[in-house]
Scaffold this motif. Sequence first.
Motif, PDB file in Angstrom:
ATOM      1  N   ARG A 173       0.880  -1.174   0.000  1.00 27.70           N
ATOM      2  CA  ARG A 173       0.000   0.000   0.000  1.00 27.70           C
ATOM      3  C   ARG A 173       0.908   1.212   0.000  1.00 27.70           C
ATOM      4  O   ARG A 173       1.646   1.435   0.962  1.00 27.70           O
ATOM      5  CB  ARG A 173      -0.893   0.020   1.251  1.00 27.70           C
ATOM      6  CG  ARG A 173      -1.685  -1.246   1.414  1.00 27.70           C
ATOM      7  CD  ARG A 173      -3.108  -1.113   0.902  1.00 27.70           C
ATOM      8  NE  ARG A 173      -3.739  -2.422   0.944  1.00 27.70           N
ATOM      9  CZ  ARG A 173      -4.287  -3.035  -0.097  1.00 27.70           C
ATOM     10  NH1 ARG A 173      -4.323  -2.441  -1.261  1.00 27.70           N
ATOM     11  NH2 ARG A 173      -4.812  -4.225   0.025  1.00 27.70           N
ATOM     12  N   ARG A 174       0.876   1.973  -1.062  1.00 29.57           N
ATOM     13  CA  ARG A 174       1.817   3.081  -1.218  1.00 29.57           C
ATOM     14  C   ARG A 174       1.562   4.188  -0.200  1.00 29.57           C
ATOM     15  O   ARG A 174       0.439   4.611  -0.004  1.00 29.57           O
ATOM     16  CB  ARG A 174       1.760   3.628  -2.638  1.00 29.57           C
ATOM     17  CG  ARG A 174       2.249   2.572  -3.622  1.00 29.57           C
ATOM     18  CD  ARG A 174       2.442   3.090  -4.985  1.00 29.57           C
ATOM     19  NE  ARG A 174       3.611   3.962  -5.045  1.00 29.57           N
ATOM     20  CZ  ARG A 174       4.039   4.534  -6.155  1.00 29.57           C
ATOM     21  NH1 ARG A 174       3.392   4.339  -7.269  1.00 29.57           N
ATOM     22  NH2 ARG A 174       5.085   5.300  -6.135  1.00 29.57           N
ATOM     23  N   LYS A 175       2.645   4.590   0.426  1.00 30.20           N
ATOM     24  CA  LYS A 175       2.604   5.725   1.353  1.00 30.20           C
ATOM     25  C   LYS A 175       3.579   6.760   0.808  1.00 30.20           C
ATOM     26  O   LYS A 175       3.241   7.518  -0.075  1.00 30.20           O
ATOM     27  CB  LYS A 175       3.011   5.264   2.755  1.00 30.20           C
ATOM     28  CG  LYS A 175       2.085   4.200   3.343  1.00 30.20           C
ATOM     29  CD  LYS A 175       2.621   3.716   4.689  1.00 30.20           C
ATOM     30  CE  LYS A 175       1.827   2.522   5.191  1.00 30.20           C
ATOM     31  NZ  LYS A 175       2.476   1.245   4.976  1.00 30.20           N
ATOM     32  N   ARG A 176       4.787   6.713   1.332  1.00 29.32           N
ATOM     33  CA  ARG A 176       5.848   7.568   0.801  1.00 29.32           C
ATOM     34  C   ARG A 176       6.827   6.668   0.069  1.00 29.32           C
ATOM     35  O   ARG A 176       6.989   5.500   0.433  1.00 29.32           O
ATOM     36  CB  ARG A 176       6.577   8.279   1.943  1.00 29.32           C
ATOM     37  CG  ARG A 176       5.708   9.240   2.723  1.00 29.32           C
ATOM     38  CD  ARG A 176       6.493   9.873   3.838  1.00 29.32           C
ATOM     39  NE  ARG A 176       7.225   8.808   4.542  1.00 29.32           N
ATOM     40  CZ  ARG A 176       7.664   8.902   5.788  1.00 29.32           C
ATOM     41  NH1 ARG A 176       7.455   9.987   6.475  1.00 29.32           N
ATOM     42  NH2 ARG A 176       8.324   7.904   6.356  1.00 29.32           N
ATOM     43  N   PHE A 177       7.512   7.219  -0.922  1.00 26.04           N
ATOM     44  CA  PHE A 177       8.470   6.423  -1.687  1.00 26.04           C
ATOM     45  C   PHE A 177       9.484   5.769  -0.757  1.00 26.04           C
ATOM     46  O   PHE A 177       9.856   4.610  -0.940  1.00 26.04           O
ATOM     47  CB  PHE A 177       9.176   7.283  -2.754  1.00 26.04           C
ATOM     48  CG  PHE A 177      10.160   6.484  -3.564  1.00 26.04           C
ATOM     49  CD1 PHE A 177       9.721   5.627  -4.557  1.00 26.04           C
ATOM     50  CD2 PHE A 177      11.517   6.559  -3.303  1.00 26.04           C
ATOM     51  CE1 PHE A 177      10.622   4.862  -5.290  1.00 26.04           C
ATOM     52  CE2 PHE A 177      12.421   5.798  -4.030  1.00 26.04           C
ATOM     53  CZ  PHE A 177      11.973   4.942  -5.028  1.00 26.04           C
TER      54      PHE A 177
END
Length: 155
Positions: A52-56
């Motif tokens: 689940r994308r948050k920060r790179f």
Amino acid sequence: MSQNSHVLSIQELKDAIPKRKRLLGLDIGSKTIGLALSDIMLMIATPMEIIRRKRFKDDVARLQEIVKSEDIGGFVLGWPVNMDGSEGPRCQSTRAFSENLYEKIALPQAFWDERLSTAAVERTLIEADSSRARRKEVVDKLAASYILQGALHAL
């Protein structure tokens, strides 16, 4: 497909990764990254997980863990060209992700045309009578597996 020296053709990728190393397939979306793992013989792609994308920084930290634990030798990134073969904004964001990833994990990469991968996976899940909630839960990692399997067949 790309001017980036770290992005290779599928054939070049095969020659660039050490023997008995695996490939990690990535289906990069705006909200999630679907992951699939090859076997060491580079024949079979297996769905792995969804980030689940948050920060790179967080996304790449998880990828670094996987690279280490699964003995990854390179990446196959889904290349989201339009149906007519042209490159749109999603290709630009995939290229940017690829460049940023290479700065943090300097492993060879190849792009693989992902047209219709999600549609094919959705169709298979519907045929399997999978609920909408279940499909939403697994479609990204299955799409990554579909992408990686296509690349492995090309090898």
